[in-house]
Motif scaffolding. Structure first.
Motif, short mmCIF file in Angstrom:
data_model
loop_
_atom_site.label_atom_id
_atom_site.label_comp_id
_atom_site.label_asym_id
_atom_site.label_seq_id
_atom_site.Cartn_x
_atom_site.Cartn_y
_atom_site.Cartn_z
N GLY A 38 0.86 -1.18 0.00
CA GLY A 38 0.00 0.00 0.00
C GLY A 38 0.89 1.22 0.00
N VAL A 39 0.41 2.32 -0.58
CA VAL A 39 1.22 3.54 -0.69
C VAL A 39 0.37 4.74 -0.31
N ALA A 40 0.96 5.62 0.48
CA ALA A 40 0.36 6.93 0.75
C ALA A 40 1.49 7.95 0.64
N THR A 41 1.15 9.13 0.18
CA THR A 41 2.12 10.22 0.12
C THR A 41 1.66 11.30 1.09
N PHE A 42 2.61 12.14 1.51
CA PHE A 42 2.24 13.19 2.45
C PHE A 42 3.10 14.43 2.28
N ASP A 43 2.49 15.55 2.56
CA ASP A 43 3.15 16.84 2.76
C ASP A 43 2.39 17.48 3.91
N SER A 44 1.59 18.50 3.69
CA SER A 44 0.77 19.04 4.77
C SER A 44 -0.56 18.31 4.87
#
Length: 106
Positions: A38-44
């Motif tokens: 599974g993949v999630a990306t993040f910044d704010s």
């Protein structure tokens, strides 16, 4: 029993500019076919991806509240690579370019 990994990839401006985002995507794409990923990306904010095989491409779901994080979809966040390799590969190839103009430093 297959290994199960859920990867969080930093897509903030600094991570993209230093190559950390691209390096992470490249390393993840080398996982074996029995692996569930599974993949999630993040910044704010946090971006979850639906990797369902029946879709034409992965779908992004954005969770703006990082203090009270929830998964916006119940299924198809984690998939077995042997069953749908094309969506995770497409996503991992496109993440660095999707966020190349990101101005968020958080």
């Amino acid at each position: 029993m297959p290994a199960v990994f859920f990867f969080l990839i930093d897509v903030s401006m600094n991570a993209v500019q230093t190559g950390a985002t691209g390096g992470a995507c490249s390393a993840i794409s080398r996982e074996g076919p029995r692996t569930m990923v599974g993949v999630a990306t993040f910044d704010s904010s946090i971006h979850f991806y639906n990797l369902k095989h029946a879709l034409q491409q992965p779908l992004m779901f954005i969770v703006p509240d990082v203090q009270d994080v929830y998964t916006p979809i119940q299924t198809d966040v984690i998939v077995q690579l042997s069953e749908c390799r094309q969506h995770p590969d497409l996503l991992l190839e496109s993440i660095p370019t999707m966020f190349q103009n990101n101005k968020t430093v958080d």
